[in-house]
Design a protein around this motif. Sequence first.
Motif, mmCIF file in Angstrom:
data_model
loop_
_atom_site.group_PDB
_atom_site.id
_atom_site.type_symbol
_atom_site.label_atom_id
_atom_site.label_comp_id
_atom_site.label_asym_id
_atom_site.label_seq_id
_atom_site.Cartn_x
_atom_site.Cartn_y
_atom_site.Cartn_z
ATOM 1 N N ASP A 38 0.801 -1.369 0.044
ATOM 2 C CA ASP A 38 0.255 0.096 -0.156
ATOM 3 C C ASP A 38 0.885 1.250 -0.116
ATOM 4 O O ASP A 38 1.887 1.275 0.489
ATOM 5 C CB ASP A 38 -0.895 0.090 1.299
ATOM 6 N N ALA A 39 0.243 2.348 -0.626
ATOM 7 C CA ALA A 39 0.948 3.872 -0.395
ATOM 8 C C ALA A 39 -0.165 4.690 -0.738
ATOM 9 O O ALA A 39 -0.977 4.553 -1.521
ATOM 10 C CB ALA A 39 2.001 3.772 -1.486
ATOM 11 N N PHE A 40 0.263 5.752 0.152
ATOM 12 C CA PHE A 40 -0.853 7.097 -0.108
ATOM 13 C C PHE A 40 0.136 8.078 -0.787
ATOM 14 O O PHE A 40 0.949 8.509 -0.208
ATOM 15 C CB PHE A 40 -0.857 7.590 1.311
ATOM 16 N N ASP A 41 -0.232 8.182 -1.973
ATOM 17 C CA ASP A 41 0.916 8.870 -2.728
ATOM 18 C C ASP A 41 0.600 10.278 -3.086
ATOM 19 O O ASP A 41 1.279 11.109 -3.490
ATOM 20 C CB ASP A 41 1.113 7.827 -4.168
#
Lengths: 108, 120
Positions: free
Chosen positions: B106-109
Motif C-alpha cells: 500500500d501507499a498513499f501517494d
Amino acid sequence: SSELTQDPAVSVALGQTVRITCQGDSLRSFFASWYQQKPGQAPVLVIYGKNNRPSGIPDRFSGSDSENTASLTITGAQAEDEADYYCNSRDSSGKYRVFGGGTKLTVL
Amino acid sequence: QVQLQQWGAGLLKPSETLSLTCTVYGGSFRGYYWTWIRQPPRKGLEWIAEINHSGSTSYNPSLKSRVTISVDTSKNQFSLKLSSVTAADTAVYYCARGSYTSSSGDAFDIWGQGTMVTVS
C-alpha cells in the motif's frame, strides 16, 4: 495504542546516516510505507514496498525490512530532512490501515 | 498531474456532524482507494476510512459507528461524514489517494492540503 511502534525521536549529525524503525507483527505479512511530514504541511510519501521511491524523492532515502521490523534509512542526512516520519501498514487482521506513532528526526 | 482539493466546515459544535469533500483532478478515479486520514494537534496520523470507485468501504473500527464515506464518480469526488463530534475530533483532516499492488503493498501517494476542523 498503535500496532506499529516507532521511536518518538531520533537525531543525526549533518551528513551522517540514520535509521528510523517501525515494529509490528503485521510487518511479517505486509509491506510498510513511509511518510515525511514537515510542520504545517501534508505528509509526503518517501518509500513504499520493498524499497521504492516515488519520483522526486532523493536517493539518500531507502527502505528495508526484516521479520517484524521495517526501516527507513537516510544516507547523508541533510538539514531539509528534519521532519516527522510515519510508517504505515495494515493491522494484524490485514483489513485496516494503521500508522505508527511517528518519529521526530532532528538533524544536528 | 493528479491533485486532491478538499473542503468543508472548519468549526463545529459538539454533537454536530463533520462533513468534508475531496475532488480528484487530473487523474483516474478507478484503480485506487480514496482515503481520509486525520491528525489531532501535536499528535500522529490516524487512518479513518477508505472507499474505491465501486463503493466498497473500510472503516477504522474505533470510529466506524460514527463515520460514513461515500463516492460520486460522476464528479470525481469522495466525502466523509463524522457524526456526534466532540473536542476529541478536533484535527487536521486529510484526503489521500491510496494504491495497492501485490509487489509493493500500500501507499498513499497523493494528499490533499488538509482541513483544520475544530470542535468547540
